[in-house]
Write a protein that holds these residues in place. Structure first.
Motif, PDB file in Angstrom:
ATOM      1  N   ARG B  92      18.565  15.641  10.489  1.00  0.00           N
ATOM      2  CA  ARG B  92      18.239  16.118  11.848  1.00  0.00           C
ATOM      3  C   ARG B  92      18.823  17.499  12.118  1.00  0.00           C
ATOM      4  NH1 ARG B  92      16.526  17.238  16.366  1.00  0.00           N
ATOM      5  NH2 ARG B  92      16.482  15.893  18.193  1.00  0.00           N
ATOM      6  N   VAL B  93      20.018  17.744  11.601  1.00  0.00           N
ATOM      7  CA  VAL B  93      20.735  18.975  11.970  1.00  0.00           C
ATOM      8  C   VAL B  93      20.447  20.132  11.006  1.00  0.00           C
ATOM      9  CG1 VAL B  93      23.028  20.007  12.271  1.00  0.00           C
ATOM     10  CG2 VAL B  93      22.575  17.717  13.160  1.00  0.00           C
ATOM     11  N   VAL B  94      20.498  19.845   9.721  1.00  0.00           N
ATOM     12  CA  VAL B  94      20.368  20.930   8.734  1.00  0.00           C
ATOM     13  C   VAL B  94      18.886  21.222   8.474  1.00  0.00           C
ATOM     14  CG1 VAL B  94      20.943  21.670   6.386  1.00  0.00           C
ATOM     15  CG2 VAL B  94      22.565  20.286   7.678  1.00  0.00           C
ATOM     16  N   GLN B  95      18.519  22.484   8.696  1.00  0.00           N
ATOM     17  CA  GLN B  95      17.129  22.903   8.460  1.00  0.00           C
ATOM     18  C   GLN B  95      17.112  23.780   7.211  1.00  0.00           C
ATOM     19  OE1 GLN B  95      14.771  21.842  10.719  1.00  0.00           O
ATOM     20  NE2 GLN B  95      16.332  20.902  11.996  1.00  0.00           N
ATOM     21  N   SER B  96      16.843  23.165   6.100  1.00  0.00           N
ATOM     22  CA  SER B  96      16.813  23.944   4.863  1.00  0.00           C
ATOM     23  C   SER B  96      15.766  23.334   3.941  1.00  0.00           C
ATOM     24  CB  SER B  96      18.192  23.911   4.203  1.00  0.00           C
ATOM     25  OG  SER B  96      18.092  24.107   2.823  1.00  0.00           O
ATOM     26  N   LEU B  97      15.300  24.165   3.019  1.00  0.00           N
ATOM     27  CA  LEU B  97      14.275  23.690   2.084  1.00  0.00           C
ATOM     28  C   LEU B  97      14.839  22.644   1.129  1.00  0.00           C
ATOM     29  CD1 LEU B  97      12.557  27.042   1.136  1.00  0.00           C
ATOM     30  CD2 LEU B  97      11.531  25.183   2.440  1.00  0.00           C
ATOM     31  N   ASN B 146      28.396  16.196   4.638  1.00  0.00           N
ATOM     32  CA  ASN B 146      29.200  16.074   5.852  1.00  0.00           C
ATOM     33  C   ASN B 146      29.641  17.445   6.361  1.00  0.00           C
ATOM     34  OD1 ASN B 146      31.588  15.531   7.563  1.00  0.00           O
ATOM     35  ND2 ASN B 146      31.196  13.430   6.982  1.00  0.00           N
ATOM     36  N   ILE B 147      30.192  18.245   5.459  1.00  0.00           N
ATOM     37  CA  ILE B 147      30.742  19.543   5.881  1.00  0.00           C
ATOM     38  C   ILE B 147      29.622  20.504   6.290  1.00  0.00           C
ATOM     39  CG2 ILE B 147      32.032  21.558   5.058  1.00  0.00           C
ATOM     40  CD1 ILE B 147      33.677  19.456   3.367  1.00  0.00           C
ATOM     41  N   SER B 148      28.511  20.506   5.519  1.00  0.00           N
ATOM     42  CA  SER B 148      27.421  21.428   5.870  1.00  0.00           C
ATOM     43  C   SER B 148      26.783  21.046   7.210  1.00  0.00           C
ATOM     44  CB  SER B 148      26.370  21.495   4.762  1.00  0.00           C
ATOM     45  OG  SER B 148      25.848  20.235   4.515  1.00  0.00           O
ATOM     46  N   THR B 149      26.707  19.751   7.509  1.00  0.00           N
ATOM     47  CA  THR B 149      26.167  19.327   8.808  1.00  0.00           C
ATOM     48  C   THR B 149      27.097  19.796   9.926  1.00  0.00           C
ATOM     49  OG1 THR B 149      25.356  17.335   7.715  1.00  0.00           O
ATOM     50  CG2 THR B 149      25.282  17.335  10.099  1.00  0.00           C
ATOM     51  N   PHE B 150      28.405  19.635   9.699  1.00  0.00           N
ATOM     52  CA  PHE B 150      29.393  20.059  10.696  1.00  0.00           C
ATOM     53  C   PHE B 150      29.284  21.567  10.954  1.00  0.00           C
ATOM     54  CE2 PHE B 150      33.620  21.746  11.634  1.00  0.00           C
ATOM     55  CZ  PHE B 150      33.917  21.041  12.781  1.00  0.00           C
ATOM     56  N   LEU B 151      29.207  22.340   9.893  1.00  0.00           N
ATOM     57  CA  LEU B 151      29.139  23.799  10.044  1.00  0.00           C
ATOM     58  C   LEU B 151      27.852  24.209  10.749  1.00  0.00           C
ATOM     59  CD1 LEU B 151      30.522  24.968   6.571  1.00  0.00           C
ATOM     60  CD2 LEU B 151      31.688  25.017   8.781  1.00  0.00           C
ATOM     61  N   GLU B 152      26.746  23.620  10.343  1.00  0.00           N
ATOM     62  CA  GLU B 152      25.446  23.948  10.932  1.00  0.00           C
ATOM     63  C   GLU B 152      25.414  23.582  12.418  1.00  0.00           C
ATOM     64  OE1 GLU B 152      22.951  25.457   9.263  1.00  0.00           O
ATOM     65  OE2 GLU B 152      21.718  25.463  11.087  1.00  0.00           O
ATOM     66  N   LEU B 153      25.983  22.447  12.744  1.00  0.00           N
ATOM     67  CA  LEU B 153      25.975  21.967  14.129  1.00  0.00           C
ATOM     68  C   LEU B 153      26.792  22.870  15.039  1.00  0.00           C
ATOM     69  CD1 LEU B 153      25.045  19.475  15.830  1.00  0.00           C
ATOM     70  CD2 LEU B 153      27.285  18.495  15.397  1.00  0.00           C
ATOM     71  N   ASN B 154      27.883  23.419  14.516  1.00  0.00           N
ATOM     72  CA  ASN B 154      28.775  24.212  15.349  1.00  0.00           C
ATOM     73  C   ASN B 154      28.553  25.718  15.225  1.00  0.00           C
ATOM     74  OD1 ASN B 154      30.609  22.126  16.603  1.00  0.00           O
ATOM     75  ND2 ASN B 154      30.623  21.555  14.462  1.00  0.00           N
ATOM     76  N   ARG B 155      27.560  26.099  14.428  1.00  0.00           N
ATOM     77  CA  ARG B 155      27.258  27.508  14.266  1.00  0.00           C
ATOM     78  C   ARG B 155      26.425  28.030  15.445  1.00  0.00           C
ATOM     79  NH1 ARG B 155      24.387  29.177   8.816  1.00  0.00           N
ATOM     80  NH2 ARG B 155      22.586  28.709  10.067  1.00  0.00           N
ATOM     81  N   ALA B 156      25.738  27.119  16.132  1.00  0.00           N
ATOM     82  CA  ALA B 156      24.839  27.512  17.215  1.00  0.00           C
ATOM     83  C   ALA B 156      25.629  28.071  18.394  1.00  0.00           C
ATOM     84  CB  ALA B 156      24.042  26.298  17.662  1.00  0.00           C
ATOM     85  N   LYS B 157      24.944  28.915  19.184  1.00  0.00           N
ATOM     86  CA  LYS B 157      25.600  29.495  20.372  1.00  0.00           C
ATOM     87  C   LYS B 157      25.820  28.397  21.403  1.00  0.00           C
ATOM     88  CE  LYS B 157      23.366  33.921  19.836  1.00  0.00           C
ATOM     89  NZ  LYS B 157      22.246  34.722  20.283  1.00  0.00           N
ATOM     90  N   LYS B 158      27.014  28.461  22.016  1.00  0.00           N
ATOM     91  CA  LYS B 158      27.313  27.476  23.057  1.00  0.00           C
ATOM     92  C   LYS B 158      26.601  27.852  24.344  1.00  0.00           C
ATOM     93  CE  LYS B 158      31.724  26.111  21.182  1.00  0.00           C
ATOM     94  NZ  LYS B 158      33.160  26.312  21.258  1.00  0.00           N
ATOM     95  N   LEU B 159      26.319  26.839  25.168  1.00  0.00           N
ATOM     96  CA  LEU B 159      25.648  27.108  26.446  1.00  0.00           C
ATOM     97  C   LEU B 159      26.603  27.789  27.426  1.00  0.00           C
ATOM     98  CD1 LEU B 159      23.499  23.967  27.194  1.00  0.00           C
ATOM     99  CD2 LEU B 159      22.685  26.292  26.924  1.00  0.00           C
TER     100      LEU B 159
END
Lengths: 138, 159
Positions: B92-97, B146-159
């Motif tokens: 759901r979180v990681v968008q990669s090929l 686990n780590i890549s999902t965490f990084l991807e999830l928190n890389r986005a700009k906060k509201l």
């Protein structure tokens, strides 16, 4: 994303098959499929309680996870799914109830335990077959 | 109560911390798994061999088939549930090929480790090394997910 979700569910169903296989083997090694063996093995309350405590939570969550995948298939709101839900949960419940009741030493509860075990596993295997079928062909 | 589909998890004030916490719990499980294995059956070939088949010189009895099956049964359940959770969040979180390939590889090794474990106990003692290899590949893959999902999830700009 849909493809990856289906992939995750497909692997989960393979895990579940392995898990059910290990459960059947463990049942055979521990109790055997004979009624007398089941009755004689169930003697200690603390042993039964220790074994069943983890299973009470495990049964519920495992059956729920497998069956809820079928809600996202054309089987939703059909009689087949209703039967699967009732048979699997009742099978799990009866197996736990019969294990406690077996402490009384009445052989009838061994029959109930065995029937509940078979019902639970057959319904779960059928549910897994349906999950795999929908994941692969839809 | 209304149930809605959240379009962007990364920007959701409630879902993001919840996913972060479930990732933290999954990470804890992944960290503790080798510790549990080390204290139960062992994490190297000779220790596992001794646990499975005993050692006459050191007067160590082999593990009973029932104890072995109980161990495998519990491990399958834990790995199955943790991999389902981790795979769903990762997809759901990681968008990669490469998401599909990673899911296939990590889940395959998660599954194969148990097949090899059963093989090494019941059929070929030499399969212990193959079991260990598949276990370490699964651990590395699951930690990466686990780590890549965490990084991807928190890389986005906060509201």
């Amino acid at each position: 994303m849909q493809k990856n979700y289906n992939l995750s569910i497909f692997f989960f169903s393979l895990f579940a098959l392995l898990f059910i296989g290990s459960s059947m083997t463990l049942f055979y090694v521990k109790f055997g499929f004979g009624l007398e063996q089941i009755v004689t093995h169930s003697k200690s309350f603390s042993g039964t309680l220790k074994l069943l405590f983890a299973h009470i939570f495990g049964f519920g969550i495992f059956i729920f996870v497998i069956i809820h995948f079928l809600l996202f298939t054309p089987l939703k709101d059909t009689k087949t799914l209703t039967w699967l839900i009732h048979l699997s949960f009742l099978g799990g419940f009866l197996e736990i109830f019969a294990s406690f009741a077996l402490l009384s030493g009445v052989e009838l509860f061994a029959v109930i335990k065995l029937l509940a075990f078979v019902t639970l596993h057959v319904t779960l295997l059928y549910a897994l077959f349906l999950v795999q079928k929908f994941v692969i062909y839809h | 109560m209304r149930f809605v589909i959240i379009k962007d998890l990364k920007r959701d004030r409630s879902m993001r911390p919840m996913i972060n916490y479930i990732l933290a719990f999954t990470l804890l499980f992944l960290v503790f798994t080798p510790i549990v294995l080390y204290t139960s059956i062992g994490l190297d070939e000779s220790k596992i061999h001794t646990t499975f088949f005993g050692n006459e010189e050191e007067f160590i009895d082999p593990i009973t088939p029932q104890a072995f099956l109980e161990f495998v049964h519990t491990q399958i359940f834990l790995v199955m549930m943790s991999m389902l959770t981790l795979s769903a969040v990762f997809a759901r979180v990681v968008q990669s090929l490469h998401v599909t390939a990673i899911l296939c590889i990590v889940n395959s090794f998660a599954l194969l480790q148990f097949v090899f474990l059963l093989f090494s106990y019941y059929l070929y003692e030499s399969m212990i090394i193959v079991y260990l290899g598949s276990f370490y590949i699964w651990m590395a893959g699951a930690l990466f997910m686990n780590i890549s999902t965490f990084l991807e999830l928190n890389r986005a700009k906060k509201l």
